[in-house]
Design a protein around this motif. Structure first.
Motif, short mmCIF file in Angstrom:
data_model
loop_
_atom_site.label_atom_id
_atom_site.label_comp_id
_atom_site.label_asym_id
_atom_site.label_seq_id
_atom_site.Cartn_x
_atom_site.Cartn_y
_atom_site.Cartn_z
N ILE A 50 0.88 -1.16 0.00
CA ILE A 50 0.00 0.00 0.00
C ILE A 50 0.92 1.21 0.00
O ILE A 50 1.81 1.31 0.86
N SER A 51 0.73 2.13 -0.93
CA SER A 51 1.65 3.25 -0.98
C SER A 51 0.97 4.47 -1.57
O SER A 51 -0.03 4.38 -2.28
N ASP A 52 1.55 5.62 -1.24
CA ASP A 52 1.21 6.88 -1.90
C ASP A 52 2.50 7.66 -2.06
O ASP A 52 3.59 7.07 -1.99
N LEU A 53 2.41 8.95 -2.27
CA LEU A 53 3.62 9.73 -2.51
C LEU A 53 4.48 9.90 -1.27
O LEU A 53 5.65 10.26 -1.38
N ALA A 54 3.92 9.63 -0.08
CA ALA A 54 4.65 9.91 1.15
C ALA A 54 4.90 8.69 2.02
O ALA A 54 5.82 8.69 2.83
N PHE A 55 4.10 7.63 1.88
CA PHE A 55 4.19 6.48 2.77
C PHE A 55 4.15 5.18 1.98
O PHE A 55 3.54 5.11 0.91
N THR A 56 4.78 4.15 2.55
CA THR A 56 4.78 2.81 1.95
C THR A 56 4.61 1.78 3.05
O THR A 56 5.26 1.88 4.11
N HIS A 57 3.75 0.81 2.81
CA HIS A 57 3.58 -0.29 3.77
C HIS A 57 3.61 -1.61 3.02
O HIS A 57 2.95 -1.77 2.00
N TYR A 58 4.40 -2.56 3.53
CA TYR A 58 4.50 -3.90 2.96
C TYR A 58 3.97 -4.92 3.96
O TYR A 58 4.15 -4.78 5.17
N ARG A 59 3.36 -5.98 3.40
CA ARG A 59 2.81 -7.04 4.25
C ARG A 59 2.94 -8.37 3.51
O ARG A 59 2.68 -8.46 2.31
N GLN B 279 8.69 -11.13 6.98
CA GLN B 279 7.95 -9.99 7.52
C GLN B 279 8.88 -8.97 8.15
O GLN B 279 8.61 -7.76 8.09
N VAL B 280 9.99 -9.44 8.75
CA VAL B 280 11.00 -8.52 9.28
C VAL B 280 11.53 -7.64 8.15
O VAL B 280 11.64 -6.41 8.29
N PHE B 281 11.87 -8.26 7.04
CA PHE B 281 12.36 -7.51 5.87
C PHE B 281 11.30 -6.51 5.40
O PHE B 281 11.61 -5.35 5.11
N ALA B 282 10.03 -6.96 5.34
CA ALA B 282 8.96 -6.08 4.86
C ALA B 282 8.76 -4.89 5.80
O ALA B 282 8.54 -3.75 5.34
N ASP B 283 8.83 -5.11 7.11
CA ASP B 283 8.61 -4.02 8.06
C ASP B 283 9.71 -2.96 7.96
O ASP B 283 9.42 -1.75 7.93
N ILE B 284 10.96 -3.41 7.90
CA ILE B 284 12.06 -2.44 7.82
C ILE B 284 12.01 -1.69 6.49
O ILE B 284 12.23 -0.48 6.44
N ARG B 285 11.69 -2.40 5.40
CA ARG B 285 11.59 -1.72 4.11
C ARG B 285 10.44 -0.74 4.08
O ARG B 285 10.48 0.26 3.36
N SER B 286 9.37 -1.01 4.83
CA SER B 286 8.28 -0.04 4.92
C SER B 286 8.79 1.29 5.45
O SER B 286 8.47 2.36 4.93
N VAL B 287 9.61 1.22 6.51
CA VAL B 287 10.15 2.44 7.11
C VAL B 287 11.16 3.09 6.17
O VAL B 287 11.16 4.31 5.96
N ILE B 288 12.04 2.28 5.57
CA ILE B 288 13.07 2.82 4.69
C ILE B 288 12.44 3.53 3.49
O ILE B 288 12.83 4.65 3.13
N SER B 289 11.45 2.89 2.86
CA SER B 289 10.81 3.50 1.70
C SER B 289 10.12 4.80 2.08
O SER B 289 10.18 5.79 1.34
N THR B 290 9.47 4.81 3.24
CA THR B 290 8.78 6.02 3.69
C THR B 290 9.78 7.15 3.97
O THR B 290 9.55 8.31 3.60
N VAL B 291 10.89 6.82 4.62
CA VAL B 291 11.91 7.83 4.93
C VAL B 291 12.48 8.40 3.64
O VAL B 291 12.72 9.61 3.53
N ARG B 292 12.71 7.57 2.65
CA ARG B 292 13.24 8.05 1.36
C ARG B 292 12.27 9.03 0.71
O ARG B 292 12.67 10.03 0.12
N LYS B 293 10.98 8.72 0.79
CA LYS B 293 9.98 9.61 0.20
C LYS B 293 9.94 10.96 0.91
O LYS B 293 9.53 11.96 0.31
N HIS B 294 10.34 11.00 2.17
CA HIS B 294 10.39 12.26 2.91
C HIS B 294 11.75 12.94 2.82
O HIS B 294 11.97 13.97 3.46
#
Length: 358
Positions: free
Chosen positions: A134-143, A324-339
């Motif tokens: 789930i993603s938009d221009l500012a946030f990303t979430h992986y599951r 899921q560990v990989f997905a959770d950390i990448r959720s934060v990394i992708s979101t931080v990059r977008k910011h």
């Protein structure tokens, strides 16, 4: 005077910080009192948060396997005692620490607006699983899920952009509107034009591309909608092409049916696409009626691309927990990059500090 400048980095090395806790003994009862160490200083000898963050960054962001992360940190910083098990433990610990940040990201994505959804397959413990994004221009979430159809049915409000996977329609009734990816339609139309030689496909491709160009031009002028006459003209041409295409297929001989076959009659790929473009017309043209909706679902595809690269480098995940560990950390990394944040620095911060920056 002639000048020449050389830019270089100093020789990397580990810095050791020693913490000393004073121990006092009571002169009367002989009881001892020991001062406390700073938070995170738990062992007699340990690695600090910056080198742990560097290991997590190399493994999860740069997709370097654990043993090669150890080799890299040994060569760069002289971390001679580092082993792959330590990297794995640091990655798992980072995922637990960032749990609150992942929940914050998901909550922000559930506030509405335009969200992009997509999924891709991956192997976990030798079995096929799915990474849902789930993603938009500012946030990303992986599951991670064992089923492709396990779409994020908890989302409410706003518009979701996807590629017409039927589960999005079947299980996501809480959203306000759907929008279908125009890039998928253009690829299908190109195949029908070149392989099936159906004349209507080229006209539909030209119309969709022209409609997107008109929208982009209007956005460039600061407009928020197309003039009524322009929108009506596009819709009229759209329906005319559909009518032409459906009439073309009505003139074709029916496909051969296997003996004993059940269900509806089989249709050609072009016929199936025409029916979809007709039945989901509003979702296909959502980008024209709502300028916040893009023409394609490229945002989701870009956010999923890293998983394909990870699978090429490291192959499968051994456990569902590791995936899921990989997905959770990448959720934060992708979101931080977008910011626009620094990922390595972010991995040294507390969850509260990260949330404050998002």
């Amino acid at each position: 005077m002639e000048r020449r400048q050389v830019y270089d980095i100093p020789v990397p090395r580990l810095e050791v910080t020693e913490h000393q806790a004073a121990i006092y003994c009571c002169s009367h009862c002989r009881a001892t009192t020991t001062a406390t160490f700073p938070d995170g200083v738990n062992a007699h000898v340990q690695y600090g948060k910056r080198i742990r963050a560097a290991a997590v960054y190399c493994n999860v962001q740069q997709l370097i396997p654990e043993d090669r992360v150890c080799q890299l940190l040994r060569d760069l910083f002289g971390a001679t005692s580092l082993c792959a098990a330590s990297v794995t433990n640091w990655v798992n610990g980072t995922a637990r620490t960032l749990g609150g940040v992942v929940e914050h990201i998901l909550a922000r994505l559930n506030e509405g607006g335009v969200r992009h959804l997509d999924e891709t397959g991956l192997r976990v413990a030798g079995k096929l699983h799915w990474l849902h994004s789930i993603s938009d221009l500012a946030f990303t979430h992986y599951r991670i899920s064992a089923k492709r159809g396990a779409v994020p049915s908890f989302l409410t409000g706003g518009t979701i952009v996807h590629d017409h996977w039927k589960s999005y329609y079947a299980h996501m009734s809480g959203v306000d509107a759907h929008a279908l990816c125009g890039a998928h339609h253009l690829r299908e139309l190109k195949a029908i034009e070149e392989i099936e030689k159906e004349p209507w496909a080229c006209a539909m491709s030209v119309l969709l591309n022209s409609a997107n160009q008109l929208k982009c031009a209007a956005q460039g002028r600061g407009e928020t909608e197309l003039p009524t006459s322009v929108h009506h003209g596009i819709l009229t041409k759209y329906m005319a092409i559909l009518t032409e295409g459906l009439a073309f297929h009505e003139r074709q001989d029916p496909l051969a049916r296997r003996t004993g076959a059940r269900g509806r009659k089989a249709r050609r790929p072009g016929h199936n696409l025409l029916v979809r473009l007709r039945d989901y017309r509003d979702d296909v043209l959502r980008f024209l009626t709502d300028f916040t909706v893009p023409f394609t679902n490229n945002q989701a595809e870009r956010d999923l691309r890293m998983m394909k690269l990870r699978m090429k480098i490291s192959g499968t995940f051994r456990t569902l927990e590791g995936a899921q560990v990989f997905a959770d950390i990448r959720s934060v990394i992708s979101t931080v990059r977008k910011h626009g944040g620094n990922i390595l620095e972010t991995l040294t911060l507390s969850p509260q500090q990260i949330i404050a920056r998002l």
